[in-house]
Design a protein around this motif. Structure first.
Motif, short mmCIF file in Angstrom:
data_model
loop_
_atom_site.label_atom_id
_atom_site.label_comp_id
_atom_site.label_asym_id
_atom_site.label_seq_id
_atom_site.Cartn_x
_atom_site.Cartn_y
_atom_site.Cartn_z
N VAL A 157 0.77 -1.44 0.33
CA VAL A 157 0.57 -0.02 -0.20
C VAL A 157 0.74 1.62 -0.21
O VAL A 157 1.80 1.36 0.90
N VAL A 158 0.49 2.24 -0.72
CA VAL A 158 1.16 3.65 -0.31
C VAL A 158 -0.01 4.36 0.11
O VAL A 158 -1.43 4.76 -0.30
N SER A 185 4.01 2.14 2.58
CA SER A 185 4.78 3.00 2.23
C SER A 185 4.05 4.50 2.22
O SER A 185 3.19 4.78 1.11
N VAL A 186 4.27 5.44 3.46
CA VAL A 186 3.46 6.67 3.16
C VAL A 186 4.52 7.52 2.20
O VAL A 186 6.17 8.05 2.73
N LEU A 234 1.83 8.17 -9.30
CA LEU A 234 0.78 6.76 -9.48
C LEU A 234 2.15 6.29 -10.61
O LEU A 234 2.59 5.10 -9.53
N ASN A 235 3.51 7.37 -9.85
CA ASN A 235 4.81 6.73 -10.72
C ASN A 235 5.14 6.02 -9.61
O ASN A 235 6.45 4.86 -9.72
N TYR A 236 4.60 7.07 -8.42
CA TYR A 236 5.94 6.40 -6.95
C TYR A 236 4.86 4.47 -6.54
O TYR A 236 5.74 4.13 -6.35
N ALA A 237 3.84 4.65 -7.04
CA ALA A 237 2.94 3.36 -6.77
C ALA A 237 3.50 2.01 -7.50
O ALA A 237 3.61 1.20 -7.13
N THR A 238 3.70 2.61 -8.62
CA THR A 238 4.14 1.68 -9.28
C THR A 238 5.50 0.72 -9.73
O THR A 238 5.52 -0.28 -8.95
#
Length: 279
Positions: A157-158, A185-186, A234-238
């Motif tokens: 989870v982000v 990840s926060v 969104l890029n970080y979540a990917t």
């Protein structure tokens, strides 16, 4: 708050099966009850047109709408049986305004699961816009993208964190998911400093709070550097292989067309993984 009573809104769209599967997997993971809801919308016809069509045509429209509901119900029952939660699932088909019915029924659930609106999909009935339900239902809303299938939700989870009231509410609403996650990840994007900011270590305070709940959490922060913050999230979540994004939805105006914040609006339109919104 434990997730023990979930509501998924089902329609006749091409993504309905994937949405039911995602909701059923979530219900199985949390030993929760799952209600499938289909709303039979009344024909949108001016009175003079309805008068010219006659009762036989209107009756035909109603019969077709009921057939659509029956088809959706059969799909729901099939998917929950395959997921092994048939004994903890129920089906409801109600008549009325789709958004209003969802908001009312959703108030008696822990989480409302909706589909992202596909702008290219033709529909006989206007779609339910998740943001309308989000702001009027009083419950968190999990939006499932119109593209893709999501076998797990909540493993990695982000959390989008900006220390706002809405972000704090989202973390609280998602606590049952965060406590059972393998990794959380926060993420703070363009964190501000000062009394109302995130301090020298952005995300440290909320990470400490989550750690006290037994959540396996890390904190991170990034600068957008001219890139849209929504794309950064969104890029970080990917990059993190996340299967869920948790974030607060906030508004800068009371007017409906302006009510979503820029990041919220961007995520709502461009999400690639399920997103839990709270307001």
């Amino acid at each position: 708050m434990a997730l023990k009573n979930l509501l998924v809104v089902v329609d006749n769209g091409k993504q309905a099966a994937a949405r039911i599967d995602a909701a059923a997997a979530l219900a199985a993971r949390h030993d929760a009850h799952l209600t499938g809801l289909f709303i039979i919308a009344p024909p949108v016809l001016p009175s003079y047109v309805a008068g010219e069509l006659g009762e036989s045509v209107i009756a035909l429209q109603r019969r077709l709408a009921q057939e659509n509901a029956d088809e959706a119900g059969a799909l729901f029952r099939q998917r929950v049986e395959l997921a092994g939660i048939g004994g903890r699932a129920e089906w409801r088909a109600l008549r009325g305004n789709p958004t209003e019915v969802t908001e009312i029924v959703g108030r008696y659930a822990d989480l409302v699961i909706l589909g992202q609106v596909d702008p290219d999909e033709h529909r006989d009935v206007p779609p339910i816009h998740p943001e309308d339900v989000l702001f009027d239902c009083g419950r968190p809303v999990l939006v499932v993208p119109y593209a893709g299938r999501f076998q797990t939700i909540g493993d990695q989870v982000v959390v989008g964190w900006n220390a706002s009231r809405e972000a704090a509410r989202a973390v609280n609403d998602a606590m049952a998911l965060l406590e059972t996650a393998r990794k959380v990840s926060v993420l703070a994007v363009n964190p501000k400093s000062g009394l109302n900011g995130l301090g020298d270590e952005p995300g440290a305070d909320i990470s400490l709070h989550l750690a006290r709940h037994g959540v396996p959490v890390t904190a991170d922060h990034i600068k957008a550097n001219g890139m849209d913050p929504g794309d950064m999230i969104l890029n970080y979540a990917t990059d993190m292989s996340a299967d869920l994004l948790v974030m607060g939805a906030y508004g800068r105006s009371r007017l409906r067309e302006l009510v979503l914040g820029g990041v919220t609006r961007h995520i709502m339109r461009h999400m690639t993984i399920p997103v839990l919104f709270s307001h």
